[in-house]
Design a protein around this motif. Structure first.
Motif, PDB file in Angstrom:
ATOM      1  N   GLN A 139      13.403   1.235 -24.892  1.00 28.42           N
ATOM      2  CA  GLN A 139      12.779   0.273 -24.002  1.00 28.42           C
ATOM      3  C   GLN A 139      11.680   0.968 -23.197  1.00 28.42           C
ATOM      4  N   VAL A 161      11.384  -4.359 -17.976  1.00 28.03           N
ATOM      5  CA  VAL A 161      11.735  -4.003 -19.350  1.00 28.03           C
ATOM      6  C   VAL A 161      10.703  -4.569 -20.321  1.00 28.03           C
ATOM      7  N   HIS A 162      10.302  -3.732 -21.258  1.00 32.93           N
ATOM      8  CA  HIS A 162       9.298  -4.120 -22.248  1.00 32.93           C
ATOM      9  C   HIS A 162       9.981  -4.899 -23.373  1.00 32.93           C
ATOM     10  N   THR A 163      10.335  -6.151 -23.095  1.00 33.92           N
ATOM     11  CA  THR A 163      11.024  -6.994 -24.076  1.00 33.92           C
ATOM     12  C   THR A 163      10.009  -7.591 -25.050  1.00 33.92           C
ATOM     13  N   PRO A 164      10.475  -8.183 -26.160  1.00 33.49           N
ATOM     14  CA  PRO A 164       9.539  -8.865 -27.069  1.00 33.49           C
ATOM     15  C   PRO A 164       8.723  -9.947 -26.358  1.00 33.49           C
ATOM     16  N   ARG A 167       5.879  -8.258 -24.483  1.00 31.21           N
ATOM     17  CA  ARG A 167       4.836  -7.808 -25.401  1.00 31.21           C
ATOM     18  C   ARG A 167       4.011  -8.976 -25.918  1.00 31.21           C
ATOM     19  N   LEU A 318      16.829 -14.990 -22.525  1.00 25.45           N
ATOM     20  CA  LEU A 318      17.373 -13.853 -23.277  1.00 25.45           C
ATOM     21  C   LEU A 318      18.491 -14.339 -24.197  1.00 25.45           C
ATOM     22  N   GLU A 322      20.545  -9.761 -26.792  1.00 24.79           N
ATOM     23  CA  GLU A 322      19.620  -8.944 -26.015  1.00 24.79           C
ATOM     24  C   GLU A 322      20.164  -8.551 -24.653  1.00 24.79           C
ATOM     25  N   THR A 325      21.583  -4.887 -23.725  1.00 25.24           N
ATOM     26  CA  THR A 325      20.574  -3.829 -23.831  1.00 25.24           C
ATOM     27  C   THR A 325      19.506  -3.970 -22.762  1.00 25.24           C
ATOM     28  N   VAL A 326      19.033  -5.205 -22.564  1.00 25.09           N
ATOM     29  CA  VAL A 326      17.958  -5.433 -21.590  1.00 25.09           C
ATOM     30  C   VAL A 326      18.426  -5.136 -20.172  1.00 25.09           C
ATOM     31  N   PHE A 354      16.696 -14.645 -16.652  1.00 24.06           N
ATOM     32  CA  PHE A 354      16.442 -13.339 -16.067  1.00 24.06           C
ATOM     33  C   PHE A 354      16.569 -13.377 -14.541  1.00 24.06           C
TER      34      PHE A 354
END
Length: 392
Positions: A139, A161-164, A167, A318, A322, A325-326, A354
């Motif tokens: 991450q 967090v650099h989640t999909p 991005r 989410l 996920e 991990t996130v 979130f």
């Protein structure tokens, strides 16, 4: 008001513009004001006509603020409460519009504003501690730019967090900035739109050119024009005439930059049509990001503007795969929580939202603050969930 009109008429100074101004302030037609004036000349009573009709009480006005200025939702709540007389939708819209034009302030519930990181106590420090580089599990953590507003995470020690989804928003905003396009960023409240957008803006080649616009609830076109002028740093240079003011805005929009309009779902049709006119101009080179929960539905009601949207960017909740991990990357508190407990929290309270997870993290951080070797167990999780949702 009628008394003053009558005095002007007797002095030979009454003009149609005076009657029109009273009609707009009170929320009636000019013909009605003329009728009141004739009645005042006949009966001598000037006040009763002005006070006639439905009036919004302070309690109802406060409720309107709680529902974000949504008059339809306000009427549904009044009907559900079983009031003696609930006005029609058209009457309620008219009276609310009249009161707002008369200067009655509408206090709308907003997301909490995060204080700056200047306090020594980490529990009162609601800023965002963001680091650059790679974290566990591949991450990526993102650096926040100082010139941008802080992300309202409400958790000391949290990391973005650099989640999909993050991005994807980054690619969309970068694309829009490069070509000066219009994009719509939507998704349910609390899904992480603000965090993702914050990061995307900070990663632009010229992040200082990004401007965020808060237009308020159902702004009129003149109000939106003034807000845009402030964002574009036009100040007092904006002409008084609508045509000249619009031309000044178009000239300012020739410069490549990004404007972000938060809570776009609160914009009425005329305001959205106004934006469409500005971004239809061939010289406009500024990207426009319309963001908010329900913004996609608002834009769909103005097909001419919806057709200009380059990308419809959904920020989803989410997934259950996920979450563990996130959240472990989001805050170290979750690193030692079992996956079964994380799944239990998500099923009962989190639901992939979130913002809800951030609030839970804030409660747990407060509970273990100052304790050595504190362990987050199921009982502690149940207490934190109960603070948000009540007893389970």
């Amino acid at each position: 008001m009628v008394r003053r009109l009558l005095e002007r008429q007797q002095a030979g100074e009454l003009a149609t513009r005076h009657v029109r101004a009273v009609a707009e302030t009170v929320g009636v037609s000019e013909r009605t004001v003329w009728r009141w004036l004739e009645q005042a000349k006949t009966t001598g009573q000037t006040e009763p006509g002005i006070r006639r009709g439905y009036a919004v009480s302070d309690e109802v006005w406060a409720l309107l603020g709680e529902v974000g200025g949504n008059v339809a939702e306000l009427r549904r709540r009044l009907a559900a409460a079983g009031g003696a007389s609930v006005p029609s939708a058209s009457t309620l819209h008219r009276v609310v519009r009249r009161d707002r034009r008369a200067g009655r302030a509408l206090l709308v519930e907003r997301e909490p504003v995060v204080a700056g990181p200047s306090r020594p106590d980490p529990l009162s420090e609601l800023g965002l501690n963001v680091v650059a580089g790679q974290g566990t599990g591949g991450q990526a953590f993102l650096r926040e730019q100082k010139h941008l507003a802080q992300v309202p995470v409400l958790v000391p020690g949290a990391q973005v967090v650099h989640t999909p989804a993050v991005r994807s928003v980054l690619r969309t905003v970068a694309h829009a900035a490069a070509v000066g396009a219009v994009v719509c960023l939507y998704g349910d409240a609390g899904q992480g739109k603000t965090v993702a957008l914050q990061y995307a803006l900070s990663q632009l080649p010229h992040p200082a050119r990004a401007r965020r616009i808060h237009a308020g609830v159902h702004p009129t076109v003149p109000e939106l024009r003034r807000v845009l002028a402030d964002a574009l740093e036009l100040g007092r240079r904006l002409p008084r005439g609508a045509g000249e003011a619009n031309l000044t805005l178009v000239n300012a929009l020739r410069q490549p930059r990004v404007l972000v309009l938060d809570e776009a779902q609160r914009l009425p049709g005329p305001a959205l049509e106004f934006l469409r006119g500005l971004w239809d101009h061939p010289d406009t080179d500024t990207a426009l990001v319309l963001a908010g929960a329900g913004s996609e539905r608002a834009l769909r009601r103005v097909p001419a503007l919806a057709s200009r949207v380059l990308t419809w960017e959904l920020v989803p909740r989410l997934s259950q795969r996920e979450v563990a991990t996130v959240m472990a990357a989001f805050h170290p508190l979750w690193e030692d929580v079992s996956e079964d407990d994380v799944v239990w929290v998500d099923e009962h309270v989190g639901h992939g939202n979130f913002r809800t997870w951030a609030k839970l993290t804030s409660h747990l951080t407060a509970e273990i603050y100052g304790k050595s070797r504190a362990v987050v167990d199921r009982r502690m999780l149940e207490r934190a969930c109960a603070r948000l949702m009540g007893p389970l």
